[in-house]
Design a protein around this motif. Structure first.
Motif, PDB file in Angstrom:
ATOM      1  N   ARG A  41      37.792  49.873  40.381  1.00  0.00           N
ATOM      2  CA  ARG A  41      38.088  50.665  41.555  1.00  0.00           C
ATOM      3  C   ARG A  41      38.907  49.576  42.492  1.00  0.00           C
ATOM      4  O   ARG A  41      39.906  49.799  43.170  1.00  0.00           O
ATOM      5  CB  ARG A  41      37.181  51.245  42.021  1.00  0.00           C
ATOM      6  N   LEU A  42      38.338  48.459  42.612  1.00  0.00           N
ATOM      7  CA  LEU A  42      38.877  47.460  43.433  1.00  0.00           C
ATOM      8  C   LEU A  42      40.468  47.094  43.147  1.00  0.00           C
ATOM      9  O   LEU A  42      41.162  46.898  43.897  1.00  0.00           O
ATOM     10  CB  LEU A  42      38.111  45.990  43.724  1.00  0.00           C
ATOM     11  N   GLU A  43      40.756  46.828  41.746  1.00  0.00           N
ATOM     12  CA  GLU A  43      41.859  46.667  41.366  1.00  0.00           C
ATOM     13  C   GLU A  43      42.606  47.661  41.598  1.00  0.00           C
ATOM     14  O   GLU A  43      44.074  47.161  41.843  1.00  0.00           O
ATOM     15  CB  GLU A  43      41.825  46.067  40.106  1.00  0.00           C
ATOM     16  N   TRP A  44      42.361  48.831  41.309  1.00  0.00           N
ATOM     17  CA  TRP A  44      43.134  49.944  41.195  1.00  0.00           C
ATOM     18  C   TRP A  44      43.601  50.137  42.879  1.00  0.00           C
ATOM     19  O   TRP A  44      44.749  50.381  43.154  1.00  0.00           O
ATOM     20  CB  TRP A  44      42.466  51.344  40.898  1.00  0.00           C
ATOM     21  N   VAL A  45      42.562  50.087  43.695  1.00  0.00           N
ATOM     22  CA  VAL A  45      43.093  50.123  45.154  1.00  0.00           C
ATOM     23  C   VAL A  45      43.731  48.986  45.745  1.00  0.00           C
ATOM     24  O   VAL A  45      44.710  49.338  46.567  1.00  0.00           O
ATOM     25  CB  VAL A  45      41.793  50.344  46.125  1.00  0.00           C
ATOM     26  N   ARG A  46      43.664  47.662  45.191  1.00  0.00           N
ATOM     27  CA  ARG A  46      44.525  46.738  45.642  1.00  0.00           C
ATOM     28  C   ARG A  46      45.938  46.835  44.959  1.00  0.00           C
ATOM     29  O   ARG A  46      46.890  46.525  45.926  1.00  0.00           O
ATOM     30  CB  ARG A  46      43.794  45.494  44.932  1.00  0.00           C
ATOM     31  N   LEU A  47      46.140  47.411  43.933  1.00  0.00           N
ATOM     32  CA  LEU A  47      47.285  47.590  43.424  1.00  0.00           C
ATOM     33  C   LEU A  47      47.886  48.952  43.912  1.00  0.00           C
ATOM     34  O   LEU A  47      49.392  48.928  43.782  1.00  0.00           O
ATOM     35  CB  LEU A  47      47.346  47.555  41.894  1.00  0.00           C
ATOM     36  N   THR A  48      47.064  49.881  44.707  1.00  0.00           N
ATOM     37  CA  THR A  48      48.003  51.166  45.279  1.00  0.00           C
ATOM     38  C   THR A  48      48.243  50.952  46.726  1.00  0.00           C
ATOM     39  O   THR A  48      47.227  51.025  47.382  1.00  0.00           O
ATOM     40  CB  THR A  48      46.944  52.078  44.672  1.00  0.00           C
ATOM     41  N   PRO A  49      49.224  50.854  47.218  1.00  0.00           N
ATOM     42  CA  PRO A  49      49.630  50.844  48.674  1.00  0.00           C
ATOM     43  C   PRO A  49      49.091  52.204  49.290  1.00  0.00           C
ATOM     44  O   PRO A  49      49.147  53.128  48.887  1.00  0.00           O
ATOM     45  CB  PRO A  49      51.097  50.626  48.884  1.00  0.00           C
TER      46      PRO A  49
END
Length: 230
Positions: free
Chosen positions: A179-187
């Motif tokens: 989730r941390l990576e998903w949120v980081r890559l999703t503006p």
């Protein structure tokens, strides 16, 4: 590797895992994405393991529990201003389960639920929140090492509870890090799914990205067309 050495290594990793999150929270005052209920459950769970270790005359258990209680209390103290009624209700249920287990002489069975009760609220919070800036990724990388070391120890000594601990903690770490990576890559994912722009209602303060945006808007107010002046 001898079982005693494995247990020592696993205990050390477990204790190290507990410190990155409160250190980050104390430094940034950013609680976005952090579950208060998970922190409360962890504090109660550590106290329960301490009581179990003392009653069963297991120094290895109660010594680790004493050390683990320090960051657990620190974490709850840092989150005290955003504690809600639902958090109090949730931890009260957990306390009742532990007391019931003690009175019914199934305390060890109740303690086996500890990892699920501790990790579940934080995993759910991470899934439901779009702003996860308060979460320490280091905590969850250490969780993978923690799960692996205790899982290996569980295999060596044939302990099903430790195998369950490994599975639950490893799965929790994978979900949170994903989730941390998903949120980081999703503006643009900086608002809670429940509509609270601070991540969790009553959070300590907005994330640094939103604070910088607010300052920019004060200095360069938007024009009627929606563009910043300047």
């Amino acid at each position: 590797m001898a079982p005693d050495v494995l247990a020592l290594v696993a205990s050390t990793i477990f204790l190290i895992r507990l410190f990155p999150q409160p250190i980050r929270l104390a430094r940034t005052h950013d609680a976005a994405g952090i579950s208060t209920l998970a922190a409360l459950n962890a504090m109660v769970g550590n106290g329960a393991w301490l009581a179990y270790g003392l009653s069963a005359h297991l120094p290895a258990v109660w010594l680790v529990s004493v050390a683990a209680t320090i960051p657990a209390i620190w974490m709850v103290a840092l989150l005290r201003k955003q504690c809600r009624g639902l958090d109090i209700a949730g931890v009260t249920v957990w306390v009742a389960v532990l007391i019931g287990g003690w009175l019914l002489h199934i305390f060890a069975g109740a303690l086996a639920m500890n990892v699920v009760v501790n990790q579940g609220p934080q995993v759910w919070r991470a899934i439901r929140s779009r702003d996860l800036t308060g979460i320490s990724a280091a905590t969850w990388w250490f969780s993978i090492a923690d799960a692996g070391s205790w899982g290996l120890y569980g295999l060596v000594i044939g302990d099903p509870a430790l195998k369950l601990y490994c599975v639950v903690l490893l799965g929790s770490a994978i979900v949170v890090l994903g989730r941390l990576e998903w949120v980081r890559l999703t503006p643009g994912r900086t608002q809670d799914l429940n509509g609270d722009p601070r991540g969790e209602a009553g959070g300590l303060r907005p994330s640094r990205s939103r604070t910088r945006l607010a300052r920019l808007q004060r200095h360069f107010p938007p024009t009627p067309s929606g563009h910043l002046e300047g």
